[in-house]
Design a protein around this motif. Structure first.
Motif, PDB file in Angstrom:
ATOM      1  N   UNK A  73      88.791 -41.090  49.187  1.00 28.18           N
ATOM      2  CA  UNK A  73      89.820 -40.080  49.359  1.00 28.18           C
ATOM      3  C   UNK A  73      90.995 -40.221  48.417  1.00 28.18           C
ATOM      4  N   UNK A  74      91.106 -41.381  47.753  1.00 33.92           N
ATOM      5  CA  UNK A  74      92.205 -41.587  46.803  1.00 33.92           C
ATOM      6  C   UNK A  74      91.823 -41.047  45.431  1.00 33.92           C
ATOM      7  N   UNK A  75      92.827 -40.566  44.697  1.00 34.97           N
ATOM      8  CA  UNK A  75      92.619 -40.001  43.365  1.00 34.97           C
ATOM      9  C   UNK A  75      93.313 -40.874  42.328  1.00 34.97           C
ATOM     10  N   UNK A  76      92.589 -41.187  41.252  1.00 37.10           N
ATOM     11  CA  UNK A  76      93.096 -42.039  40.187  1.00 37.10           C
ATOM     12  C   UNK A  76      93.593 -41.206  39.017  1.00 37.10           C
ATOM     13  N   UNK A  77      94.797 -41.514  38.532  1.00 39.79           N
ATOM     14  CA  UNK A  77      95.345 -40.936  37.307  1.00 39.79           C
ATOM     15  C   UNK A  77      95.229 -42.032  36.243  1.00 39.79           C
ATOM     16  N   UNK A  78      94.363 -41.854  35.263  1.00 42.64           N
ATOM     17  CA  UNK A  78      94.020 -42.932  34.341  1.00 42.64           C
ATOM     18  C   UNK A  78      95.071 -43.072  33.238  1.00 42.64           C
ATOM     19  N   UNK A  79      95.820 -44.187  33.288  1.00 43.59           N
ATOM     20  CA  UNK A  79      96.851 -44.468  32.297  1.00 43.59           C
ATOM     21  C   UNK A  79      96.504 -45.767  31.580  1.00 43.59           C
ATOM     22  N   UNK A  80      97.192 -46.027  30.463  1.00 42.26           N
ATOM     23  CA  UNK A  80      97.033 -47.288  29.744  1.00 42.26           C
ATOM     24  C   UNK A  80      98.190 -48.211  30.106  1.00 42.26           C
ATOM     25  N   UNK A  81      97.879 -49.477  30.342  1.00 41.29           N
ATOM     26  CA  UNK A  81      98.920 -50.439  30.644  1.00 41.29           C
ATOM     27  C   UNK A  81      99.422 -50.343  32.075  1.00 41.29           C
ATOM     28  N   UNK A  82     100.539 -51.005  32.329  1.00 39.94           N
ATOM     29  CA  UNK A  82     101.123 -51.032  33.658  1.00 39.94           C
ATOM     30  C   UNK A  82     101.908 -49.749  33.932  1.00 39.94           C
ATOM     31  N   UNK A  83     101.687 -49.194  35.090  1.00 40.37           N
ATOM     32  CA  UNK A  83     102.400 -47.993  35.485  1.00 40.37           C
ATOM     33  C   UNK A  83     103.588 -48.321  36.365  1.00 40.37           C
ATOM     34  N   UNK A  84     104.200 -47.305  36.948  1.00 36.49           N
ATOM     35  CA  UNK A  84     105.318 -47.528  37.865  1.00 36.49           C
ATOM     36  C   UNK A  84     104.859 -48.301  39.097  1.00 36.49           C
TER      37      UNK A  84
END
Length: 249
Positions: A73-84
């Motif tokens: 049920x969770x959605x991933x937003x694919x970023x590079x490196x460490x996010x907030x």
């Protein structure tokens, strides 16, 4: 760690391009999980959204959106490196042209299903093309398909989403056109997309509100993939440089 399902704002309104959210976690590999999002995750043949996540003066580009395999049920937003970090309040903004192309192409595939009443055994919707594979050995007429699409677009038919019960779906199995992907079960209801007077089928994707919004289309390819599979690929059309005709965008 158990995470709640991401609130899917795009299900009820696919015109939303941004929203406020709270960071819940980041999976290994760069998948940022938020409590809510306007970004559609890859699924049902439709590509995921891309865009930007902002927190104050900081921003993170996400190149794709996917469903989490670790947290149902969770959605991933694919970023590079460490996010907030978790509990950070952020703004999610998706790429408007990419979303608009997905909405137009996805609705166009529903029109194609109405024109070619065969089971579907493959689908792909991206920014630049839409493809459907039909289970049939019939030959397709490119000119007839393009003419049919032009007619249905010009008729400006309303496109609506609504929910039906799983019992209603079971009573009408012909609503499911896909041979390989079945509507998700267990929630008690199933989302369907209705193109007024043309098509009705379960679908979780993003769509335009009226067929006129699709614009001009061309059939870029008709291909025999196997003895029982015919592939149709669509592209957007644009007025040629001299204004004398249509060519693939």
């Amino acid at each position: 760690m158990n995470l709640p399902a991401t609130e899917e704002l795009f299900r009820e309104d696919s015109t939303l391009l941004h929203c406020e959210a709270v960071v819940l976690a980041q999976e290994e590999g760069g998948g940022l999980i938020l409590d809510r999002t306007v970004a559609y995750p890859l699924g049902g043949g439709q590509a995921g959204d891309a865009g930007e996540i902002r927190a104050g003066s900081l921003s993170w580009r996400f190149s794709d959106t996917r469903k989490s395999k670790l947290h149902p049920g969770a959605i991933l937003h694919l970023i590079e490196g460490e996010g907030p970090t978790p509990e950070t309040r952020v703004t999610v903004a998706i790429d408007a042209p990419r979303r608009e192309a997905h909405r137009r192409f996805h609705t166009a595939t529903h029109l194609l299903c109405a024109l070619l009443p065969y089971p579907v055994d493959g689908c792909s919707i991206t920014e630049t093309t839409a493809r459907l594979d039909f289970h049939t050995d019939e030959a397709f007429d490119k000119a007839a398909i393009e003419s049919g699409l032009r007619r249905l677009v010009a008729e400006a038919r309303p496109v609506r989403q609504r929910w039906i019960s799983e019992d209603e779906l079971d009573a009408n199995p012909g609503l499911v056109r896909s041979m390989s992907v079945q509507p998700p079960r267990g929630l008690g209801r199933v989302r369907v997309i209705e193109v007024e007077g043309v098509d009705l089928q379960p679908c979780g994707g993003t769509h335009v509100n009226n067929t006129a919004e699709i614009g001009a289309l061309v059939v870029t390819k008709i291909e025999k993939k196997s003895a029982k599979t015919r592939r149709v690929v669509l592209g957007f059309a644009q007025v040629g440089a001299a204004g004398s005709g249509l060519s693939p965008a």
